[in-house]
Design a protein around this motif. Structure first.
Motif, PDB file in Angstrom:
ATOM      1  N   ARG A 178       0.848  -1.199   0.000  1.00 55.39           N
ATOM      2  CA  ARG A 178       0.000   0.000   0.000  1.00 55.39           C
ATOM      3  C   ARG A 178       0.879   1.243   0.000  1.00 55.39           C
ATOM      4  NH1 ARG A 178      -3.125  -1.490   4.910  1.00 55.39           N
ATOM      5  NH2 ARG A 178      -2.609   0.594   5.628  1.00 55.39           N
ATOM      6  N   SER A 179       0.463   2.228  -0.714  1.00 57.40           N
ATOM      7  CA  SER A 179       1.206   3.494  -0.724  1.00 57.40           C
ATOM      8  C   SER A 179       0.506   4.500   0.182  1.00 57.40           C
ATOM      9  CB  SER A 179       1.314   4.040  -2.148  1.00 57.40           C
ATOM     10  OG  SER A 179       0.027   4.234  -2.706  1.00 57.40           O
ATOM     11  N   GLY A 180       1.239   5.512   0.576  1.00 57.99           N
ATOM     12  CA  GLY A 180       0.672   6.587   1.394  1.00 57.99           C
ATOM     13  C   GLY A 180       0.461   6.228   2.848  1.00 57.99           C
ATOM     14  N   VAL A 181       1.073   5.142   3.323  1.00 54.22           N
ATOM     15  CA  VAL A 181       0.917   4.711   4.715  1.00 54.22           C
ATOM     16  C   VAL A 181       2.013   5.343   5.565  1.00 54.22           C
ATOM     17  CG1 VAL A 181       0.838   2.725   6.276  1.00 54.22           C
ATOM     18  CG2 VAL A 181      -0.045   2.519   3.930  1.00 54.22           C
ATOM     19  N   LYS A 182       1.627   5.798   6.757  1.00 52.52           N
ATOM     20  CA  LYS A 182       2.608   6.363   7.686  1.00 52.52           C
ATOM     21  C   LYS A 182       2.562   5.626   9.015  1.00 52.52           C
ATOM     22  CE  LYS A 182       3.111  11.039   5.833  1.00 52.52           C
ATOM     23  NZ  LYS A 182       4.519  10.817   5.461  1.00 52.52           N
ATOM     24  N   PHE A 183       3.744   5.502   9.630  1.00 53.22           N
ATOM     25  CA  PHE A 183       3.826   4.975  10.987  1.00 53.22           C
ATOM     26  C   PHE A 183       3.312   6.033  11.962  1.00 53.22           C
ATOM     27  CE2 PHE A 183       7.051   2.416   8.773  1.00 53.22           C
ATOM     28  CZ  PHE A 183       6.669   1.142   9.183  1.00 53.22           C
ATOM     29  N   HIS A 184       3.057   5.614  13.186  1.00 54.06           N
ATOM     30  CA  HIS A 184       2.511   6.531  14.191  1.00 54.06           C
ATOM     31  C   HIS A 184       3.453   7.681  14.520  1.00 54.06           C
ATOM     32  CE1 HIS A 184      -0.036   2.886  15.711  1.00 54.06           C
ATOM     33  NE2 HIS A 184      -0.567   3.449  14.647  1.00 54.06           N
ATOM     34  N   ASP A 185       4.749   7.517  14.234  1.00 56.43           N
ATOM     35  CA  ASP A 185       5.698   8.612  14.487  1.00 56.43           C
ATOM     36  C   ASP A 185       5.860   9.520  13.280  1.00 56.43           C
ATOM     37  OD1 ASP A 185       7.121   6.979  12.782  1.00 56.43           O
ATOM     38  OD2 ASP A 185       8.724   6.505  14.196  1.00 56.43           O
ATOM     39  N   LYS A 198      -2.992  -1.887  36.123  1.00 57.31           N
ATOM     40  CA  LYS A 198      -3.285  -2.994  35.212  1.00 57.31           C
ATOM     41  C   LYS A 198      -4.108  -2.544  34.010  1.00 57.31           C
ATOM     42  CE  LYS A 198      -3.573  -7.077  37.356  1.00 57.31           C
ATOM     43  NZ  LYS A 198      -2.143  -7.479  37.378  1.00 57.31           N
ATOM     44  N   THR A 199      -3.681  -1.445  33.392  1.00 55.07           N
ATOM     45  CA  THR A 199      -4.367  -0.937  32.201  1.00 55.07           C
ATOM     46  C   THR A 199      -3.367  -0.588  31.110  1.00 55.07           C
ATOM     47  OG1 THR A 199      -4.311   1.349  33.000  1.00 55.07           O
ATOM     48  CG2 THR A 199      -6.276   0.067  33.505  1.00 55.07           C
ATOM     49  N   VAL A 200      -3.780  -0.812  29.879  1.00 56.69           N
ATOM     50  CA  VAL A 200      -3.070  -0.317  28.701  1.00 56.69           C
ATOM     51  C   VAL A 200      -4.031   0.593  27.956  1.00 56.69           C
ATOM     52  CG1 VAL A 200      -1.942  -0.893  26.528  1.00 56.69           C
ATOM     53  CG2 VAL A 200      -1.659  -2.406  28.504  1.00 56.69           C
ATOM     54  N   THR A 201      -3.593   1.810  27.670  1.00 55.06           N
ATOM     55  CA  THR A 201      -4.452   2.802  27.017  1.00 55.06           C
ATOM     56  C   THR A 201      -3.939   3.100  25.619  1.00 55.06           C
ATOM     57  OG1 THR A 201      -4.997   3.833  29.143  1.00 55.06           O
ATOM     58  CG2 THR A 201      -5.394   5.141  27.169  1.00 55.06           C
ATOM     59  N   LEU A 202      -4.850   3.017  24.649  1.00 57.05           N
ATOM     60  CA  LEU A 202      -4.549   3.327  23.254  1.00 57.05           C
ATOM     61  C   LEU A 202      -5.411   4.493  22.798  1.00 57.05           C
ATOM     62  CD1 LEU A 202      -4.565  -0.309  21.768  1.00 57.05           C
ATOM     63  CD2 LEU A 202      -2.681   0.891  22.906  1.00 57.05           C
ATOM     64  N   GLU A 203      -4.874   5.295  21.872  1.00 58.45           N
ATOM     65  CA  GLU A 203      -5.614   6.425  21.308  1.00 58.45           C
ATOM     66  C   GLU A 203      -5.765   6.243  19.801  1.00 58.45           C
ATOM     67  OE1 GLU A 203      -7.082   8.802  22.820  1.00 58.45           O
ATOM     68  OE2 GLU A 203      -6.196   8.907  24.820  1.00 58.45           O
ATOM     69  N   ARG A 204      -6.857   6.728  19.273  1.00 63.91           N
ATOM     70  CA  ARG A 204      -7.150   6.595  17.852  1.00 63.91           C
ATOM     71  C   ARG A 204      -6.030   7.180  16.991  1.00 63.91           C
ATOM     72  NH1 ARG A 204     -12.557   8.880  17.111  1.00 63.91           N
ATOM     73  NH2 ARG A 204     -11.542  10.892  17.358  1.00 63.91           N
ATOM     74  N   ASN A 205      -5.673   6.468  15.922  1.00 65.64           N
ATOM     75  CA  ASN A 205      -4.734   6.966  14.923  1.00 65.64           C
ATOM     76  C   ASN A 205      -5.536   7.664  13.828  1.00 65.64           C
ATOM     77  OD1 ASN A 205      -2.741   7.386  13.008  1.00 65.64           O
ATOM     78  ND2 ASN A 205      -2.661   5.233  12.353  1.00 65.64           N
ATOM     79  N   ASP A 206      -5.523   8.988  13.868  1.00 59.49           N
ATOM     80  CA  ASP A 206      -6.328   9.751  12.914  1.00 59.49           C
ATOM     81  C   ASP A 206      -5.755   9.718  11.499  1.00 59.49           C
ATOM     82  OD1 ASP A 206      -8.387  10.544  14.635  1.00 59.49           O
ATOM     83  OD2 ASP A 206      -7.176  12.177  15.454  1.00 59.49           O
ATOM     84  N   ASP A 207      -4.538   9.169  11.341  1.00 54.39           N
ATOM     85  CA  ASP A 207      -3.933   9.050  10.014  1.00 54.39           C
ATOM     86  C   ASP A 207      -3.995   7.621   9.484  1.00 54.39           C
ATOM     87  OD1 ASP A 207      -3.160  11.778   9.881  1.00 54.39           O
ATOM     88  OD2 ASP A 207      -1.427  11.355  11.162  1.00 54.39           O
ATOM     89  N   PHE A 208      -4.806   6.785  10.107  1.00 58.15           N
ATOM     90  CA  PHE A 208      -4.901   5.386   9.694  1.00 58.15           C
ATOM     91  C   PHE A 208      -5.373   5.289   8.250  1.00 58.15           C
ATOM     92  CE2 PHE A 208      -7.474   1.311   9.786  1.00 58.15           C
ATOM     93  CZ  PHE A 208      -6.369   0.474   9.738  1.00 58.15           C
ATOM     94  N   SER A 209      -4.665   4.469   7.447  1.00 57.00           N
ATOM     95  CA  SER A 209      -4.986   4.377   6.018  1.00 57.00           C
ATOM     96  C   SER A 209      -5.528   3.006   5.631  1.00 57.00           C
ATOM     97  CB  SER A 209      -3.729   4.664   5.175  1.00 57.00           C
ATOM     98  OG  SER A 209      -2.741   3.662   5.404  1.00 57.00           O
ATOM     99  N   GLY A 210      -5.655   2.115   6.604  1.00 58.09           N
ATOM    100  CA  GLY A 210      -6.110   0.762   6.305  1.00 58.09           C
ATOM    101  C   GLY A 210      -7.618   0.625   6.257  1.00 58.09           C
ATOM    102  N   GLY A 211      -8.322   1.718   6.325  1.00 61.45           N
ATOM    103  CA  GLY A 211      -9.781   1.713   6.336  1.00 61.45           C
ATOM    104  C   GLY A 211     -10.257   2.961   7.047  1.00 61.45           C
TER     105      GLY A 211
END
Length: 554
Positions: free
Chosen positions: A104-111, A243-256
């Motif tokens: 896929r083109s145009g994909v970026k990592f979270h950094d 005992k928690t792991v917190t994730l935040e939405r990736n607003d640049d997600f390109s997989g859908g």
């Protein structure tokens, strides 16, 4: 999937759950119902081991990593077939040993860095060129299960590597070369362990600097504080105390489409009843591994209960090194005939569970319904023990505590039923309960101190090798036997390119395994997960690969 916590008093868990749900609760108090619906807290049975999936082998680690990382090949939603992931397509050459992946083109990592062919090769080179403790099976279990060894094996026990090289053709084209044709390619590349990491983050946080010792592994900060992928959610924090792991939405997600819920929190609540209470009180909005007896009551209360297809196996392992008598086939056959597996399925497993005939479910090509069957027959078991001169046999029977697994809802109940069956035919049982991680897993998969134990497996992809090959394709301490003819047939099956011929070999292997009887397949079980009444959009996955980016509050 390995495959993988402390049991606490119900009141204490409830207090902890309330405390951790504070962020969600504060959102509720702060104002709009819109902010209230921005956070989903999901209850899980155990803590993740590590957040770098390359170094993980347990289900709880992969559960979190799946939201952070993408793989070249993905699994179809709700199924096991390979579909495009970070790669749009893949094709083998005429030899079947070089696969070309179009990315896929145009994909970026979270950094913010670019995903491209060079990033893919940096990841494969990291795995292939692993050194020191990175070559320990406790650190890179999945690489070794799929690829075997490394560029330079540091142990004579490691086999040659299946992986050979990664070549950049252009920014969106990469060639992966292998030393031979293998049934594992490309399906195994959907494993979360092959998630693609940001090369910048790998270097910045010294991701391969695993230190300590084989019994006291120290992971680099990348694996606990900075996992960086391209997935629908980004890592925010791991609060070990709460005992928690917190994730935040990736607003640049390109997989859908980007995730509908902004914040996803995984909260460890070891006790099954405490998870249920936390759901009913609204402190969590979902949890996994619903107790079999709770499925219908929760449905009746209006909760959204999702039942996964049964894509797992629970088995009793018989260690032939642990006790010389266990190397006698008649003793192993006696153990098999002693077990009332149907009674266990009927009384302890959820609706839809069934007694296992093979070490893989009947939905996988290669299943063989014509294998030798071991019906419940205590008198035959006694006769076989007598013929083997083992009528006064004493066996050390290990079972796990402080854990719930998809194939194993309540280990103590299962142990009590199986041990009672064994005692009824004259086998003396020495019970050895051990904490699941690391004590039980270490004790039963290495060394020779155990005689009997039970474990299980949830499939990673839809090929028979992922079940029976994982267990039996080479000598392993869990089983304690050497069977070169069986190992050679596995090698032949894995290198057979023709699908129909390979399936035929899998059927033969299943027959061979049930004749040799290294253990007893017990059951296949459809595990359930549940969500709050207003949570929709998630489809149950037989691989436990649920897509949380599609979840929403209604």
């Amino acid at each position: 999937m390995r495959a993988p916590r402390p049991k606490v008093a119900l009141a204490a868990v409830a207090v902890a759950a309330l405390a951790v749900a504070g962020c969600a609760e504060s959102n509720r108090d702060e104002g709009s119902s819109e902010s209230k619906k921005d956070t989903l807290v999901f209850g899980v049975a155990g803590d993740p081991k590590v957040l770098d999936p390359s170094l993980a082998s347990d289900g709880e680690s992969f559960r979190v990593s799946r939201q952070i990382f993408e793989t070249l090949v993905s699994a179809e939603e709700g199924g096991t077939k390979p579909v495009p992931g970070l790669a749009e397509s893949w094709t083998p050459d005429a030899t079947g040993t070089v696969w070309t992946f179009k990315l896929r083109s145009g994909v970026k990592f979270h950094d913010g860095t670019d995903f491209n062919a060079e990033a893919v090769c940096i990841n494969f080179d990291r795995w292939y060129n692993a050194k020191g403790l990175m070559q320990s099976p406790d650190v890179t279990a999945y690489w070794q299960d799929v690829m075997g060894g490394f560029a330079k094996n540091e142990s004579p026990d490691l086999p040659p590597s299946l992986f050979k090289s990664c070549t950049v053709k252009d920014a969106t084209t990469v060639d992966l070369a292998f030393t031979r044709v293998s049934s594992k390619v490309p399906s195994a590349l959907m494993l979360t362990a092959f998630g693609i990491h940001s090369p910048k983050a790998l270097q910045q946080y010294d991701a391969s600097n695993v230190t300590g010792s084989a019994t006291d592994i120290k992971y680099p900060s990348y694996a606990t504080e900075h996992p960086t992928g391209t997935g629908p959610y980004k890592f925010k924090s791991w609060d070990v105390a709460n005992k928690t792991v917190t994730l935040e939405r990736n607003d640049d997600f390109s997989g859908g489409p980007k995730a509908k819920i902004k914040t996803l929190i995984y909260k460890t609540i070891s006790d099954e009843n405490a998870r249920k209470q936390a759901l009913r009180s609204g402190d969590i909005q979902g949890y996994d591994l619903v107790g079999p007896a709770d499925v219908e009551p929760l449905k009746g209360e209006g909760f959204n209960v999702l039942t996964r297809p049964a894509f797992n196996v629970l088995y009793l392992a018989i260690n032939q090194k642990g006790n010389p008598k266990l190397a006698d086939l008649k003793v192993r056959q006696a153990i098999a005939h002693a077990l009332n597996r149907q009674a266990l399925v009927d009384s302890k497993l959820p609706p839809g569970a069934k007694v296992a005939l093979n070490f893989l479910p009947d939905t996988v090509e290669g299943f063989n319904g014509e294998v030798t069957k071991y019906d419940y027959n205590p008198e035959k078991a006694k006769q076989l023990l007598a013929e083997a001169g083992a009528s006064n046999l004493t066996l050390k029977f290990h079972y796990p505590t402080e854990v719930t697994r998809p194939y194993m809802p309540n280990p103590k109940d299962i142990f009590e039923l199986l041990s009672a069956d064994l005692k009824a035919v004259g086998i003396n049982v020495q019970a050895i309960p051990l904490k699941w991680s690391p004590d039980y897993l270490n004790a039963t998969t290495s060394g020779s101190a155990h005689d009997l134990h039970f474990l299980g497996w949830t499939g990673d992809y839809g090929d028979a090798y992922n079940f029976i090959g994982t267990f039996f394709d080479r000598p392993k301490d869990e089983w304690g036997y050497n069977n070169p003819a069986l190992f050679e047939k596995f090698k032949k099956a894995d290198t057979t390119a023709d699908q129909a011929a390979r399936v035929a070999l899998y059927k033969e292997l299943n027959a061979d395994i049930m004749n040799f009887l290294p253990g007893v397949p017990i059951s296949h079980s459809p595990p359930a997960l549940v969500f709050a009444k207003d949570v929709t959009g998630i489809k149950a996955s037989p691989l436990t690969d649920e897509k949380f980016e599609t979840a929403e509050f209604k």
